[in-house]
Structures are given as C-alpha cells and as structure tokens.
Design an enzyme around this catalytic site. Sequence first.
Site, mmCIF file in Angstrom:
data_model
loop_
_atom_site.group_PDB
_atom_site.id
_atom_site.type_symbol
_atom_site.label_atom_id
_atom_site.label_comp_id
_atom_site.label_asym_id
_atom_site.label_seq_id
_atom_site.Cartn_x
_atom_site.Cartn_y
_atom_site.Cartn_z
ATOM 1 N N GLU A 1 1.025 -1.294 -0.386
ATOM 2 C CA GLU A 1 0.561 -0.199 0.075
ATOM 3 C C GLU A 1 0.745 1.503 0.049
ATOM 4 O O GLU A 1 1.800 1.539 0.431
ATOM 5 C CB GLU A 1 -1.042 0.148 1.022
ATOM 6 C CG GLU A 1 -1.869 -1.382 1.286
ATOM 7 C CD GLU A 1 -2.432 -1.195 0.365
ATOM 8 O OE1 GLU A 1 -3.098 -0.218 -0.708
ATOM 9 O OE2 GLU A 1 -3.099 -2.358 0.064
ATOM 10 N N ARG B 1 -18.454 -0.211 4.129
ATOM 11 C CA ARG B 1 -19.411 -0.917 3.416
ATOM 12 C C ARG B 1 -19.881 -1.076 4.505
ATOM 13 O O ARG B 1 -21.606 -2.187 3.667
ATOM 14 C CB ARG B 1 -18.207 -1.221 2.665
ATOM 15 C CG ARG B 1 -19.741 -1.743 0.997
ATOM 16 C CD ARG B 1 -18.799 -2.478 0.077
ATOM 17 N NE ARG B 1 -17.754 -3.143 0.094
ATOM 18 C CZ ARG B 1 -17.971 -4.494 0.450
ATOM 19 N NH1 ARG B 1 -18.865 -4.898 0.749
ATOM 20 N NH2 ARG B 1 -16.733 -5.084 0.971
ATOM 21 N N CYS C 1 -8.549 -1.737 7.823
ATOM 22 C CA CYS C 1 -7.343 -2.083 7.192
ATOM 23 C C CYS C 1 -6.398 -0.164 7.202
ATOM 24 O O CYS C 1 -5.105 0.178 7.696
ATOM 25 C CB CYS C 1 -7.047 -2.210 6.285
ATOM 26 S SG CYS C 1 -7.072 -4.283 6.179
HETATM 27 N N1 PCA Z 1 -9.220 -6.556 5.933
HETATM 28 C C1 PCA Z 1 -10.176 -5.371 6.356
HETATM 29 C C2 PCA Z 1 -10.330 -4.690 7.422
HETATM 30 C C3 PCA Z 1 -9.202 -6.654 8.112
HETATM 31 C C4 PCA Z 1 -8.595 -6.986 7.281
HETATM 32 O O1 PCA Z 1 -8.119 -7.967 7.084
HETATM 33 C C5 PCA Z 1 -9.624 -4.249 5.126
HETATM 34 O O2 PCA Z 1 -8.909 -4.446 4.319
HETATM 35 O O3 PCA Z 1 -10.453 -2.430 5.368
#
Ligand code: PCA
Length: 234
Positions: free
Chosen positions: A95, A105, A158
């Site tokens: 990221e 959502r 996340c």
């Molecule tokens: N993915 C989610 C939150 C926890 C996870 O493992 C996300 O992409 O926000």
Amino acid sequence: MLHLTPAMPPAQPLTAPCVLLTGFDPFGGMHVNPSWQAVQALAGRVIAGHRVIAAQLPTEFGTSLRSLDTLLAKHAPSLVLCIGQASTRSGISMERIAINVDDARIPDNAGYQPVDVPVVPHGPAAYFSTLPIKAMLRALQQQGIPADVSQTAGTFVCNHVFYGLMHRLAALNAKAGVPVRGGFVHVPALPEQVADLSHDPHMPLVQIAQGLRVVMQAALTHTTDVAMVAGALD
Ligand code: PCA
C-alpha cells in the site's frame, strides 16, 4: 554432587531490535483471516537481525488503534508492518498511501459502521508509507511471487490502522533520533476461502507467509527507495 551448567547465551540479546508484524482477526462473516495466519507463521523469526513480534489486531475501528498503541509502547519496534486481507487482490499488495477517512461498506466486528468520519479529526489528508515499496515489490517479483503496488488501502479498518500507524510514527519520529518506519500490505484470500467469496483470486498460505518474509527482508535492508520498477498495471 552439584553440577553447574553454564548458562546458554540467548540467541538474541534482549535489546535486539524488533519488527512489529500485525494481522487481523476474521471479519465480514469469514472464518479465517490469512493476514493473521501468515503473521503467526513468522512469529519469533529473525530477519535481517530483527526479531519478529507477531500480534493480532481486532477488525474494529478505534480498538485496533488502541491495541497498536499498547504494542508500540511495549516493544518499541524499529519497523512496523501491518497486514490485512483484501479478497479482490491476486498478489501481495504494497500500500502506497493511507487516507484520513473511515467509510465502511460493512460493520466492523463490533457492529460499528462509520461513514465519512476522519480517522484523526483535523489530521493531514494522507500519509505515504515510509517503507521502500518498490524495493519490496522487486524482491517479491524476483522470487516469482505475484505482487503489485496498490494506490488505495480502502476506507475500512485496514486503512484506519494504516493511517493511525503513520500518524503515530510521525509524532514519534518528530521527537526520537532514529526514525521508526512503517507501512501496510494487503494479502489475497486463501484458496479455501474462494468458495465463500464472490471473487476468484487467491494465494496459498505458504506463499503469503514467504511473501511477507521477503517483504520484511527488503524493508529492513533498504532504508531508501528508488523508482526501480513500475508499480501497477493501471
Ligand atoms: N481486511 C480489512 C480489515 C481487516 C482485514 O484483514 C480491510 O481491508 O480493511
């Protein structure tokens, strides 16, 4: 007769630098979260002289960042890498940027579903990852592990943790000597999860865990990043 056994030296001095590696618990009705499974598989490993501290964060707005605060204070890591599952991704996704928005959502695991709420009121709009995402990408590609750079971590928990982490590190680094670096990586779903999801991409757990090890090795051995390879197909 008294036998004196010389004490074994610890494999790592107690003051050895560490990496904080976090994963999340299952969310959205799923039974497992590959981020936590892969993180657990790396607990206690030593990578580039850094011991891996593995910890699980709850998939909850707010509580996740309070857990992160406790972990940062307890371990004083020299690098923090937070991992989450993104079921639409087919590769390990570095990221690039965290944004100051919670916009869910689906409800989090505590039933909270914020819409258009800042992670940090009056905080900066965004923070870039301070990890060498292109070096990490190249290291994964050299190992033949599907990978890309992602331009959005979404607006669910996340991104909330990613933004909260970078905000905390910015404050910490304004005071401390050696900057603590941090960032976020999303991993695909596991093959056994695909039947429950409407998405097809997946990656075996061993490859996800291997990918995270490669990512940490690259992050710890590159203090700066350079534009080495184009990050994404779009
Ligand atoms: N993915 C989610 C939150 C926890 C996870 O493992 C996300 O992409 O926000």
